[in-house]
Every structure is written in structure tokens, then in C-alpha cells.
Design a protein around this motif. Structure first.
Motif, short mmCIF file in Angstrom:
data_model
loop_
_atom_site.label_atom_id
_atom_site.label_comp_id
_atom_site.label_asym_id
_atom_site.label_seq_id
_atom_site.Cartn_x
_atom_site.Cartn_y
_atom_site.Cartn_z
N GLN A 162 2.02 0.99 -6.71
CA GLN A 162 0.37 0.39 -6.72
C GLN A 162 -1.04 1.67 -5.89
N ARG A 163 -0.40 2.20 -4.69
CA ARG A 163 -0.88 2.58 -3.79
C ARG A 163 -2.27 2.98 -4.42
N HIS A 164 -2.34 3.86 -5.19
CA HIS A 164 -3.76 4.68 -6.34
C HIS A 164 -4.32 3.16 -6.70
N TYR A 183 -5.05 4.27 4.99
CA TYR A 183 -4.78 4.04 3.67
C TYR A 183 -6.33 4.24 3.31
N TRP A 233 1.08 -1.38 -0.18
CA TRP A 233 0.21 0.55 0.31
C TRP A 233 0.99 1.21 -0.26
N ALA A 269 -6.16 2.01 -3.85
CA ALA A 269 -6.91 2.72 -3.15
C ALA A 269 -8.59 3.22 -3.81
N ALA A 270 -8.10 2.79 -5.46
CA ALA A 270 -9.38 3.00 -6.52
C ALA A 270 -10.08 2.01 -6.43
#
Length: 206
Positions: free
Chosen positions: A103-105, A166, A99, A108-109
């Protein structure tokens, strides 16, 4: 029912999309274990060979159907080789690294998009039930019912950690250094994996 269309695809994008759409609905309604590739092919109106043409197996089709931003097999590589008492920390550390990486965005999406959709919520549930927790619990001893309960309890802790740190970004948890956050939450997760699950006060409520 749509007639089966045999042979190699001449409208690849459309047929692949139909396969993924059918898989998404079937996985959400019936669960990962109950769905076969042949059943997906029948629902999508294509030859079963086409499903194998696009996807190496059910795991890959499942990942495509829920649009997973990361493969659980990669994230949890080596988990089963760890001692049981080390898995809570290892699991949270792996999730935190994921996270807080590139690849965090997308992650989250994915989570935000899942919260408002019955099918996507069911898909997230299946990700944890069928692809994450079996790897975390592999080799642990106990009756099947107990291991299933442990998996469910552990999933609540993991999802709470993800959502609050997150997605919602609840302070001060969101700003804690990664290792501090992991060290604070991991003992509870580890208890769900290997600790006693008995009621501490059996006479309560009697």
C-alpha cells in the motif's frame, strides 16, 4: 436544505457520494467526536437509515471520507495489550511495515494529496487524534490534558518519520534498514509517550 429522501436508494452512487462529501466537510470543520451520523444525514439530505445502509458506523464512514488506504484498527491491532514502555517501538515498526508494503504508493498519494488541502489536512489530524493515538495511549495513566499533550507530541514524531523517510525520502534516513531506522527514532517517540515532560531548565528565559 435538500428534502430527505426515504427508503432504499435508487441512485446509490450519488447518494453515497453525497453522504461521504458531507462527512468529509463536517469531520474537517468540527472534528470526529463532534459529528454524529444523524448530522451527516441531515447535511447530505438523506434519511439516517441510508447512512447505516452504506456504512456500519462512524469509523467506517470516517475512513471513507478521508480515503484511508489502511484501517488504523488493523495496523494497530494488539497495541493496547503491550507494556507502555514497548509501544514506541511497536508503533514505528507497524508504520514502517505498512509503508514498505503493497500500500506504499496509495499511502504516499494520500499524504501528498492531504498537504495541499485544508479539509484533507484536518482529516489527517483527526485520523491521528481520534483513531491512532487513543489506541497507542490506551491504559496509560495520567491526567487527560497530559495524555492529550503526549498524543500531540507523539504525532509530530510519527508524521516527521513518515514524511522524511517515505514521502520526501530524505537521505540517509530513507535508505536505512527498517529496523535501524526504527531503533534510532523510537526512543524519542517513547519519551513522548511515557517520559518526563517537565522543562529541563525551569529558570530559562526568566
Amino acid at each position: 436544505m435538500t428534502p430527505l429522501r426515504r427508503g432504499r436508494p435508487d441512485d446509490g452512487g450519488d447518494r453515497r457520494a453525497r453522504i461521504v462529501a458531507s462527512a468529509t466537510r463536517l469531520f474537517a470543520d468540527e472534528g470526529f467526536d463532534a459529528v454524529s451520523l444523524r448530522q451527516v444525514a441531515r447535511d447530505a439530505g438523506v434519511d439516517p437509515a441510508l447512512v447505516h445502509h452504506y456504512f456500519s458506523g462512524k469509523d467506517e464512514l470516517f475512513a471513507a471520507s478521508v480515503e484511508l488506504p489502511a484501517d488504523p484498527d488493523d495496523v494497530l491491532a494488539g497495541m493496547a495489550s503491550l507494556a507502555a514502555q514497548d509501544r514506541g517501538t511497536a508503533l514505528l515498526r507497524a508504520i514502517a511495515r505498512l509503508w514498505e508494503g503493497p500500500q506504499r504508493h496509495a499511502l504516499a498519494a494520500f499524504v501528498r494529496g492531504s498537504l495541499g488541502s485544508r479539509a484533507r489536512t484536518a482529516a489527517v489530524r483527526e485520523v491521528f487524534r481520534a483513531r491512532v493515538m487513543p489506541r497507542v495511549l490506551e491504559g496509560l495513566e495520567g491526567p487527560r490534558e497530559e495524555l492529550e499533550l503526549r498524543a500531540t507530541l507523539a504525532a509530530t514524531q510519527v508524521m516527521g518519520f513518515i514524511l522524511l523517510r517515505y514521502v520526501v525520502q530524505l537521505e540517509p534516513l530513507a535508505s536505512l534498514p527498517r529496523e535501524q531506522a526504527v531503533a534510532l527514532v523510537a526512543p524519542t517517540l517513547q519519551h513522548y509517550l511515557t517520559g518526563e515532560l517537565t522543562d529541563p531548565d525551569p529558570g530559562r528565559g526568566s
